[in-house]
Design a protein around this motif. Structure first.
Motif, PDB file in Angstrom:
ATOM      1  N   CYS A  99       0.861  -1.348  -0.174  1.00  0.00           N
ATOM      2  CA  CYS A  99       0.002  -0.032   0.117  1.00  0.00           C
ATOM      3  C   CYS A  99       0.835   1.265   0.006  1.00  0.00           C
ATOM      4  CB  CYS A  99      -0.898   0.051   1.255  1.00  0.00           C
ATOM      5  SG  CYS A  99      -1.971  -1.282   1.138  1.00  0.00           S
ATOM      6  N   LEU A 100       1.953   1.368  -0.888  1.00  0.00           N
ATOM      7  CA  LEU A 100       2.748   2.400  -0.844  1.00  0.00           C
ATOM      8  C   LEU A 100       2.364   3.603  -2.138  1.00  0.00           C
ATOM      9  CD1 LEU A 100       6.106   0.586  -0.515  1.00  0.00           C
ATOM     10  CD2 LEU A 100       5.004   1.948   1.169  1.00  0.00           C
ATOM     11  N   LYS A 101       1.612   2.909  -3.106  1.00  0.00           N
ATOM     12  CA  LYS A 101       0.896   3.839  -4.083  1.00  0.00           C
ATOM     13  C   LYS A 101      -0.534   3.480  -4.083  1.00  0.00           C
ATOM     14  CE  LYS A 101       5.002   4.497  -7.105  1.00  0.00           C
ATOM     15  NZ  LYS A 101       5.530   4.504  -8.396  1.00  0.00           N
ATOM     16  N   ILE A 102      -1.160   4.521  -3.436  1.00  0.00           N
ATOM     17  CA  ILE A 102      -2.618   4.158  -3.180  1.00  0.00           C
ATOM     18  C   ILE A 102      -3.367   4.924  -4.073  1.00  0.00           C
ATOM     19  CG2 ILE A 102      -4.383   4.154  -1.393  1.00  0.00           C
ATOM     20  CD1 ILE A 102      -1.910   4.144   0.667  1.00  0.00           C
ATOM     21  N   GLY A 103      -4.462   4.270  -4.818  1.00  0.00           N
ATOM     22  CA  GLY A 103      -5.449   5.164  -5.902  1.00  0.00           C
ATOM     23  C   GLY A 103      -6.579   5.399  -4.992  1.00  0.00           C
ATOM     24  N   PHE A 104      -7.267   6.722  -4.877  1.00  0.00           N
ATOM     25  CA  PHE A 104      -8.197   7.019  -4.238  1.00  0.00           C
ATOM     26  C   PHE A 104      -9.091   7.835  -5.193  1.00  0.00           C
ATOM     27  CE2 PHE A 104      -5.723  11.046  -4.029  1.00  0.00           C
ATOM     28  CZ  PHE A 104      -6.564  11.848  -3.565  1.00  0.00           C
ATOM     29  N   GLU A 105     -10.612   8.076  -4.852  1.00  0.00           N
ATOM     30  CA  GLU A 105     -11.526   8.611  -5.561  1.00  0.00           C
ATOM     31  C   GLU A 105     -11.366  10.227  -5.219  1.00  0.00           C
ATOM     32  OE1 GLU A 105     -15.470   6.313  -5.852  1.00  0.00           O
ATOM     33  OE2 GLU A 105     -14.646   5.943  -3.946  1.00  0.00           O
ATOM     34  N   ALA A 106     -10.606  10.787  -5.985  1.00  0.00           N
ATOM     35  CA  ALA A 106     -10.215  12.429  -5.522  1.00  0.00           C
ATOM     36  C   ALA A 106     -11.486  13.199  -5.648  1.00  0.00           C
ATOM     37  CB  ALA A 106      -9.020  12.903  -6.611  1.00  0.00           C
ATOM     38  N   ASP A 107     -12.426  12.855  -6.478  1.00  0.00           N
ATOM     39  CA  ASP A 107     -13.770  13.626  -6.707  1.00  0.00           C
ATOM     40  C   ASP A 107     -14.720  13.454  -5.432  1.00  0.00           C
ATOM     41  OD1 ASP A 107     -14.309  11.329  -7.581  1.00  0.00           O
ATOM     42  OD2 ASP A 107     -15.355  11.801  -9.058  1.00  0.00           O
ATOM     43  N   ARG A 108     -14.394  12.317  -4.420  1.00  0.00           N
ATOM     44  CA  ARG A 108     -15.177  12.029  -3.470  1.00  0.00           C
ATOM     45  C   ARG A 108     -14.565  12.587  -2.257  1.00  0.00           C
ATOM     46  NH1 ARG A 108     -19.775   9.370  -4.595  1.00  0.00           N
ATOM     47  NH2 ARG A 108     -20.074   9.029  -6.818  1.00  0.00           N
ATOM     48  N   GLN A 109     -13.393  13.138  -2.109  1.00  0.00           N
ATOM     49  CA  GLN A 109     -12.779  13.490  -0.806  1.00  0.00           C
ATOM     50  C   GLN A 109     -12.389  14.992  -0.661  1.00  0.00           C
ATOM     51  OE1 GLN A 109     -12.437  11.652   1.620  1.00  0.00           O
ATOM     52  NE2 GLN A 109     -12.220   9.589   1.041  1.00  0.00           N
ATOM     53  N   THR A 110     -12.186  15.547   0.372  1.00  0.00           N
ATOM     54  CA  THR A 110     -12.050  16.969   0.470  1.00  0.00           C
ATOM     55  C   THR A 110     -10.354  17.323   0.405  1.00  0.00           C
ATOM     56  OG1 THR A 110     -11.644  16.736   3.064  1.00  0.00           O
ATOM     57  CG2 THR A 110     -13.857  17.335   1.893  1.00  0.00           C
ATOM     58  N   VAL A 111      -9.951  18.529  -0.013  1.00  0.00           N
ATOM     59  CA  VAL A 111      -8.567  18.538  -0.063  1.00  0.00           C
ATOM     60  C   VAL A 111      -7.970  18.670   1.591  1.00  0.00           C
ATOM     61  CG1 VAL A 111      -7.036  20.702  -0.449  1.00  0.00           C
ATOM     62  CG2 VAL A 111      -8.946  20.327  -1.836  1.00  0.00           C
ATOM     63  N   SER A 112      -8.757  18.864   2.582  1.00  0.00           N
ATOM     64  CA  SER A 112      -8.204  18.958   3.773  1.00  0.00           C
ATOM     65  C   SER A 112      -8.080  17.266   4.521  1.00  0.00           C
ATOM     66  CB  SER A 112      -9.359  19.440   4.690  1.00  0.00           C
ATOM     67  OG  SER A 112     -10.382  18.888   4.858  1.00  0.00           O
ATOM     68  N   TRP A 113      -8.932  16.286   3.760  1.00  0.00           N
ATOM     69  CA  TRP A 113      -8.674  15.024   3.877  1.00  0.00           C
ATOM     70  C   TRP A 113      -7.447  14.429   3.509  1.00  0.00           C
ATOM     71  CZ3 TRP A 113      -7.758  10.728   0.663  1.00  0.00           C
ATOM     72  CH2 TRP A 113      -7.848   9.646   1.150  1.00  0.00           C
ATOM     73  N   TYR A 114      -7.249  15.043   2.073  1.00  0.00           N
ATOM     74  CA  TYR A 114      -5.992  14.703   1.450  1.00  0.00           C
ATOM     75  C   TYR A 114      -4.722  15.354   2.078  1.00  0.00           C
ATOM     76  CZ  TYR A 114      -2.439  14.739  -2.367  1.00  0.00           C
ATOM     77  OH  TYR A 114      -1.254  14.438  -3.020  1.00  0.00           O
ATOM     78  N   HIS A 115      -4.722  16.356   2.524  1.00  0.00           N
ATOM     79  CA  HIS A 115      -3.459  16.949   3.239  1.00  0.00           C
ATOM     80  C   HIS A 115      -3.296  16.022   4.350  1.00  0.00           C
ATOM     81  CE1 HIS A 115      -2.466  20.006   0.419  1.00  0.00           C
ATOM     82  NE2 HIS A 115      -3.595  20.669   0.722  1.00  0.00           N
ATOM     83  N   GLU A 116      -4.261  15.525   5.123  1.00  0.00           N
ATOM     84  CA  GLU A 116      -4.060  15.056   6.326  1.00  0.00           C
ATOM     85  C   GLU A 116      -3.528  13.541   6.178  1.00  0.00           C
ATOM     86  OE1 GLU A 116      -6.937  13.800  10.287  1.00  0.00           O
ATOM     87  OE2 GLU A 116      -7.881  14.953   8.599  1.00  0.00           O
ATOM     88  N   ILE A 117      -4.143  13.012   5.339  1.00  0.00           N
ATOM     89  CA  ILE A 117      -3.915  11.593   5.211  1.00  0.00           C
ATOM     90  C   ILE A 117      -2.369  11.255   4.694  1.00  0.00           C
ATOM     91  CG2 ILE A 117      -4.539  11.162   2.821  1.00  0.00           C
ATOM     92  CD1 ILE A 117      -4.917   8.468   5.689  1.00  0.00           C
TER      93      ILE A 117
END
Length: 306
Positions: free
Chosen positions: A91-109
């Motif tokens: 799980c070093l390169k993780i695909g995620f649904e960018a259009d379903r998450q917030t910018v703040s969530w992305y920065h936090e994770i």
């Protein structure tokens, strides 16, 4: 592992990922069968796991036998579980649904897992869902059957003096009794309100001579129907009939223009191209004919009931 997950994971190399984080309700349900909210899926080559809290963990274990259910809370979270796998080289390169998450969530994770890289899945999973299997098609058909029956029922229910909200409630109650939920907020718009395509149902009482537009649908096993119908309560004026016929003619012409293109991969010198074009045209003719006939059958049936 179920076939839908296998098909999706076959795209990982092309996407440049070794794991996928799925968060949208529709895609979580499509891949796992889980029918509630507050859930995340993570898929990698070694395991497929579902994260949810104690409110839903029992349901998840029953509905999702192909997934390891991880109960979040009390120090257990997406970040802690991913970190364990990062330490194993997973799980070093993780695909995620960018259009379903917030910018703040992305920065936090990203801050919690600096050793991992998060990449947008784009439309890869949505594209897979566009191709329906036989079970999905039957779910869509059943949703439409319930909607058809709801329309036939409401024609016998509506009376002058009823509020738009009362008609809306009755439509939704009828569909709920068939085991369905709403596809979206039901629209019932009468008289002057019917000029607004997405009018909000109100306390206005329908009157004889009104146009009443109803836009409604239901979900059956998660698959949606969507129907819009306009009726006249009692008799329609000459102007109302004229407008109705204009819209009906526009619909018929649209059905005549529906096309199924030949497969894109065929080249101009491919001997099969002409055959596929003819097959596509036959599909066009058959589908347009069936749609017109179905529409005409419904109009005649509803006219008899009125």
């Amino acid at each position: 592992m179920n076939q839908r997950c296998k098909t999706f994971m076959q795209k990982f190399d092309a996407l440049g990922i070794d794991a996928a984080l799925v968060s949208s309700y529709e895609n979580v349900r499509y891949l796992s069968g889980f029918t509630n909210t507050e859930t995340l899926l993570v898929l990698d080559a070694k395991e497929q796991w579902l994260l949810t809290d104690s409110r839903y963990s029992e349901q998840a274990e029953k509905q999702c036998p192909d997934f390891t259910v991880i109960k979040t809370g009390h120090g257990v979270s997406l970040a802690t579980e991913l970190k364990k796998r990062n330490e194993e080289g997973r799980c070093l390169k993780i695909g995620f649904e960018a259009d379903r998450q917030t910018v703040s969530w992305y920065h936090e994770i990203c801050a919690q897992l600096p050793q991992a890289e998060f990449l947008d899945l784009g439309q890869s999973l949505n594209r897979q869902r566009e191709i329906k299997d036989a079970g999905e098609i039957e779910n869509i058909r059943q949703a439409q059957r319930v909607t058809d029956n709801a329309f036939a029922y409401i024609l016998s229910f509506i009376r002058p003096g009823m509020e738009e909200l009362e008609i809306k409630a009755e439509l939704e109650y009828f569909m709920a009794k068939q085991g369905c939920e709403n596809s979206f907020g039901t629209i019932v718009a009468s008289g002057q309100n019917s000029s607004m395509p997405h009018a909000q149902p109100s306390h206005r009482k329908v009157q004889a001579g009104d146009f009443i537009t109803m836009d409604f649908g239901c979900k059956y096993n998660g698959y949606c129907s969507d129907m819009t119908r306009t009726i006249a309560l009692g008799s329609a004026s000459a102007d109302m009939k004229k407008i109705y016929e204009i819209v009906l003619e526009a619909q018929k012409r649209t059905l005549d223009k529906i096309q199924f293109p030949a497969p894109d991969h065929l080249t101009a010198d491919d001997p099969g191209k002409t055959r596929d074009k003819k097959d596509s045209q036959r599909q066009n003719d058959v589908v347009a004919s069936r749609l017109r006939q179905a529409d005409e059958d419904k109009r005649q049936k509803n006219a008899r009931k009125r």
